[in-house]
Design a protein around this motif. Structure first.
Motif, PDB file in Angstrom:
ATOM      1  N   ASN A   8      -5.062   1.410   5.505  1.00  0.00           N
ATOM      2  CA  ASN A   8      -5.656   2.624   4.936  1.00  0.00           C
ATOM      3  C   ASN A   8      -4.869   3.878   5.287  1.00  0.00           C
ATOM      4  O   ASN A   8      -4.787   4.816   4.483  1.00  0.00           O
ATOM      5  CB  ASN A   8      -7.114   2.776   5.398  1.00  0.00           C
ATOM      6  N   SER A   9      -4.287   3.910   6.487  1.00  0.00           N
ATOM      7  CA  SER A   9      -3.526   5.089   6.916  1.00  0.00           C
ATOM      8  C   SER A   9      -2.034   4.969   6.626  1.00  0.00           C
ATOM      9  O   SER A   9      -1.266   5.875   6.904  1.00  0.00           O
ATOM     10  CB  SER A   9      -3.740   5.332   8.422  1.00  0.00           C
ATOM     11  N   LYS A  10      -1.614   3.809   6.068  1.00  0.00           N
ATOM     12  CA  LYS A  10      -0.207   3.530   5.762  1.00  0.00           C
ATOM     13  C   LYS A  10       0.674   3.645   7.006  1.00  0.00           C
ATOM     14  O   LYS A  10       1.788   4.161   6.960  1.00  0.00           O
ATOM     15  CB  LYS A  10       0.311   4.451   4.662  1.00  0.00           C
ATOM     16  N   ASP A  11       0.149   3.139   8.119  1.00  0.00           N
ATOM     17  CA  ASP A  11       0.907   3.144   9.376  1.00  0.00           C
ATOM     18  C   ASP A  11       1.829   1.934   9.437  1.00  0.00           C
ATOM     19  O   ASP A  11       1.605   1.003  10.217  1.00  0.00           O
ATOM     20  CB  ASP A  11      -0.043   3.157  10.585  1.00  0.00           C
ATOM     21  N   TYR A  12       2.857   1.933   8.612  1.00  0.00           N
ATOM     22  CA  TYR A  12       3.844   0.862   8.586  1.00  0.00           C
ATOM     23  C   TYR A  12       5.087   1.367   7.856  1.00  0.00           C
ATOM     24  O   TYR A  12       5.054   2.392   7.162  1.00  0.00           O
ATOM     25  CB  TYR A  12       3.285  -0.378   7.874  1.00  0.00           C
ATOM     26  N   TYR A  13       6.181   0.621   8.046  1.00  0.00           N
ATOM     27  CA  TYR A  13       7.395   0.936   7.292  1.00  0.00           C
ATOM     28  C   TYR A  13       7.252   0.420   5.861  1.00  0.00           C
ATOM     29  O   TYR A  13       7.408   1.152   4.894  1.00  0.00           O
ATOM     30  CB  TYR A  13       8.624   0.292   7.951  1.00  0.00           C
ATOM     31  N   TYR A  14       6.986  -0.895   5.754  1.00  0.00           N
ATOM     32  CA  TYR A  14       6.799  -1.530   4.452  1.00  0.00           C
ATOM     33  C   TYR A  14       5.718  -2.595   4.575  1.00  0.00           C
ATOM     34  O   TYR A  14       5.562  -3.211   5.629  1.00  0.00           O
ATOM     35  CB  TYR A  14       8.090  -2.204   3.964  1.00  0.00           C
ATOM     36  N   SER A  15       5.020  -2.797   3.460  1.00  0.00           N
ATOM     37  CA  SER A  15       4.042  -3.875   3.396  1.00  0.00           C
ATOM     38  C   SER A  15       4.248  -4.583   2.061  1.00  0.00           C
ATOM     39  O   SER A  15       4.234  -3.963   1.003  1.00  0.00           O
ATOM     40  CB  SER A  15       2.619  -3.327   3.492  1.00  0.00           C
ATOM     41  N   LEU A  16       4.492  -5.889   2.122  1.00  0.00           N
ATOM     42  CA  LEU A  16       4.788  -6.678   0.930  1.00  0.00           C
ATOM     43  C   LEU A  16       3.721  -7.745   0.739  1.00  0.00           C
ATOM     44  O   LEU A  16       3.186  -8.275   1.711  1.00  0.00           O
ATOM     45  CB  LEU A  16       6.140  -7.387   1.063  1.00  0.00           C
ATOM     46  N   ASP A  17       3.433  -8.053  -0.518  1.00  0.00           N
ATOM     47  CA  ASP A  17       2.516  -9.168  -0.746  1.00  0.00           C
ATOM     48  C   ASP A  17       2.920  -9.974  -1.965  1.00  0.00           C
ATOM     49  O   ASP A  17       3.616  -9.488  -2.862  1.00  0.00           O
ATOM     50  CB  ASP A  17       1.067  -8.686  -0.873  1.00  0.00           C
ATOM     51  N   SER A  18       2.496 -11.230  -1.957  1.00  0.00           N
ATOM     52  CA  SER A  18       2.699 -12.145  -3.071  1.00  0.00           C
ATOM     53  C   SER A  18       1.425 -12.964  -3.230  1.00  0.00           C
ATOM     54  O   SER A  18       0.879 -13.475  -2.246  1.00  0.00           O
ATOM     55  CB  SER A  18       3.902 -13.059  -2.814  1.00  0.00           C
ATOM     56  N   ILE A  19       0.950 -13.063  -4.456  1.00  0.00           N
ATOM     57  CA  ILE A  19      -0.323 -13.726  -4.744  1.00  0.00           C
ATOM     58  C   ILE A  19      -0.078 -15.102  -5.340  1.00  0.00           C
ATOM     59  O   ILE A  19       0.802 -15.266  -6.189  1.00  0.00           O
ATOM     60  CB  ILE A  19      -1.163 -12.876  -5.713  1.00  0.00           C
ATOM     61  N   TYR A  20      -0.858 -16.076  -4.885  1.00  0.00           N
ATOM     62  CA  TYR A  20      -0.727 -17.434  -5.418  1.00  0.00           C
ATOM     63  C   TYR A  20      -1.615 -17.590  -6.641  1.00  0.00           C
ATOM     64  O   TYR A  20      -2.802 -17.258  -6.611  1.00  0.00           O
ATOM     65  CB  TYR A  20      -1.109 -18.465  -4.363  1.00  0.00           C
TER      66      TYR A  20
END
Length: 200
Positions: free
Chosen positions: A166-178
């Motif tokens: 929620n606060s975007k406390d990261y460098y990158y966030s990736l996802d892939s859906i099955y």
């Protein structure tokens, strides 16, 4: 609610407490762990009431996290792995004695992987992870990989995951859906960039 609690206690041999009812499902948690929000679906058929639940996803959680950690550690190095069972009822034959591979062959859960390693090859790494899941027949609805600072990684606890997103406390966030409906494997990769000043 009382009937759902009784059903769960009889099936799993431990006591449960009801939380609320929503859309025909009773939400309960084991008295031993109030953070496990278990869904008990209620079905009425021919004058009889039947219950269906997703508790096995929580019973297999720790074992599955350790199993996945060993699979992805060669890719991400030191990482933290968390699974989150979805609120869908599982196969009624599943119980506390269901083995891990039976569960993952038909489980409904999301996976979060957190790492502080370099994100330079992040899409390649996620593609490798997806391939490992397909090769090992690990049913997973979505795989999410998030790159954070080593300091944040050291203090990371599962209860704080929503705050991180929620606060975007990261460098990158990736996802892939099955794609379970068509069984076509994992989708393309979505990449979200964290807030600009993160890690500085």
């Amino acid at each position: 609610m009382n009937a759902a609690e009784y059903y769960m206690q009889k099936k799993y041999g431990e006591k449960f407490e009801s939380e609320y009812i929503y859309n025909g499902s009773v939400y309960v948690h084991p008295k031993s762990n109030p953070y496990r929000h278990v869904v008990v679906d209620v079905e009425t058929k021919d004058g009889m009431v039947y219950f269906h639940d997703n508790y096995v996803g929580y019973l297999k959680k720790e074992e599955l996290e350790k199993y996945i950690y060993e699979l992805v550690k060669p890719i991400y190095g030191e990482c933290k792995v968390y699974i989150h069972p979805y609120g869908f009822a599982l196969d009624d034959s599943f119980n506390k004695d269901t083995d891990l591979m039976t569960y993952v062959s038909n489980g409904n859960y999301a996976l979060d992987i957190f790492t502080y390693e370099n994100a330079e090859n992040m899409e390649t790494e996620l593609n490798k992870t997806c391939s490992i899941f397909i090769e090992n027949k690990l049913e997973c609805n979505v795989i999410n990989v998030t790159y954070i600072t080593q300091e944040n990684f050291s203090s990371l606890e599962e209860i704080n995951i929503d705050n991180i997103y929620n606060s975007k406390d990261y460098y990158y966030s990736l996802d892939s859906i099955y794609d379970k409906k068509n069984d076509t494997g994992f989708s393309g990769i979505d990449v979200l960039k964290g807030r600009d000043c993160y890690g500085k």
